[in-house]
Design an enzyme around this catalytic site. Sequence first.
Site, PDB file in Angstrom:
ATOM      1  N   LYS A   1      13.353  84.205  48.007  1.00  0.00           N
ATOM      2  CA  LYS A   1      14.434  83.980  47.095  1.00  0.00           C
ATOM      3  C   LYS A   1      15.816  84.976  47.639  1.00  0.00           C
ATOM      4  O   LYS A   1      16.606  84.587  48.231  1.00  0.00           O
ATOM      5  CB  LYS A   1      14.462  84.342  45.745  1.00  0.00           C
ATOM      6  CG  LYS A   1      15.525  84.856  45.282  1.00  0.00           C
ATOM      7  CD  LYS A   1      15.382  85.388  43.487  1.00  0.00           C
ATOM      8  CE  LYS A   1      16.729  85.344  42.707  1.00  0.00           C
ATOM      9  NZ  LYS A   1      16.497  85.142  41.247  1.00  0.00           N
TER      10      LYS A   1
ATOM     11  N   HIS B   1       0.753  41.411  59.945  1.00  0.00           N
ATOM     12  CA  HIS B   1       1.651  41.449  59.003  1.00  0.00           C
ATOM     13  C   HIS B   1       0.659  41.729  58.441  1.00  0.00           C
ATOM     14  O   HIS B   1       0.624  40.818  56.815  1.00  0.00           O
ATOM     15  CB  HIS B   1       2.493  39.364  57.806  1.00  0.00           C
ATOM     16  CG  HIS B   1       3.781  39.868  59.338  1.00  0.00           C
ATOM     17  ND1 HIS B   1       4.319  40.451  59.271  1.00  0.00           N
ATOM     18  CD2 HIS B   1       3.263  38.704  60.149  1.00  0.00           C
ATOM     19  CE1 HIS B   1       5.577  40.517  59.932  1.00  0.00           C
ATOM     20  NE2 HIS B   1       4.482  39.130  60.795  1.00  0.00           N
TER      21      HIS B   1
END
Length: 518
Positions: A136, A279
């Site tokens: 922080k 595919h």
Amino acid sequence: MKKQALISVSDKTGIVEFSKELVSLGFHLLSTGGTARLLEKEGVEVEEVADYTGFPEMLDGRVKTLHPKIHAGILARRDCPEHMKALQEHGIDPIDLVVVNLYPFEQTIARPDCTFAQAIENIDIGGPTMIRAAAKNHASVAVVVDPADYSRIIEEIRNKGEVTAKTRLALAKKVFAHTARYDGAITNYLTSLGEDNKPATRFPQVLNRQWVKVQDMRYGENPHQQAAFYREQQVAPGLLAGYTQLHGKELSYNNIADTDTAWDMARSFDMPACVIIKHANPCGAAVGLNAAEAYKKAFRTDSKSAFGGIIAFNREVDLETATLVSKQFAEVVIAPSFSEEAKGLLEQKKNLRLLLVAGGHAQNDFDMKRVGGGLLVQTPDTQICPESALKVVTKKKPTSEQIADMMFAWRVCRWVKSNAIVYAHAGMTLGVGAGQMSRVDSARIAEQKAEESGLSLAGSAAASDAFFPFRDGLDVICDAGATCVIQPGGSIRDDEVIAAADERGIAMVFTGERHFRH
């Protein structure tokens, strides 16, 4: 004023050398417990946190850094006069560097003999509090949770006099990802326990996962979709996400999806194998005495569909194999290794992507599929019926050669989109029918594919990923020339299908397991 660093680590990799470097750069070190003892033993000047705070560790070490002298020193904003005045009034020195990694919770619960009490004691409290505080306040404080960052920190301090703002922010981001993963692991563990505090389910009530972005992709399945590729923090040996790209242009979204199927399928075989995916479905798969033979057989299945496909091998790609592959257009070739000659030849194809994945048999713990507002989670489909578990249900018994053909077809069928029918013989696919709404249509398409490739289905084995609801699908298979069939069984009309098989004079076995793939 001397710079001050607080060091308290569970993973002590490189910490002695790092600490010595900090001292040489003028840092005063604070430390706790085992870390302090290790540093003292190695001749590193260090002050115990308990001596610094004037308050001893207590509650078996549960409380040692939770003290205002620690957290005020970390959280004070250096650009705020009120903060700095408060530190001065209370005799608190700023802490400029926090070096902390957390109790090994994930490693602890991974042990088969881990008890609930042991798991709870390995939930870190002070560590996450300190690193979150430092993250922080990254405008003033550098925080390090990963030993891999030690050298970077030392280099910047030595060359620039401090850890740069850019690096401090990057380290802060790393901290919040780290604590999120840590708390996620605790949540996963606790919400999977029963009332007796023992594991009750593989699926926790709250599921937390964390992936790290590898790259943005040009687009997703289609050009109008945005996409990115993420991997787990630690990729288990053998899984696709651990790949190394040796050559070729950037991978696409569809490349990675299809390559995953190709690679997992190839490594599911014990013999040298080649799989060609197009595919999301195999258009050819085979085993052989070596990679080259396997490729020849796999490519022969459906050379037209193989154009622009993904080719996977479970053995090294040698020069002979590379010579064959180089004659065709492929998007990706993936293997556990490439000989130098093979690599050199394939690299002549500018856009061909060569991927290397070290051998390994790891599997994902879960398969996941996103749905609107939710997530479907299941264990992966790794089960494969052993030959010993086959149930012969027809009057005609299969020969050993037919059993081998059926087992090969069954292994391939597991990777074909439902409804799936696969014809095979002599360790190679002859025809693959995938993704049809009707099982009969899948059988016909597989037959058509074989005809287009000039392959005879006479004497072949056929595999169906699920039971035959009626005899019509079986009749199509028999008409095509198959002489044996492997399927799960389980239909209310099994007796009718078995009678049809007896009528057609073929052998049929049940596996008792289904392999839908959607």
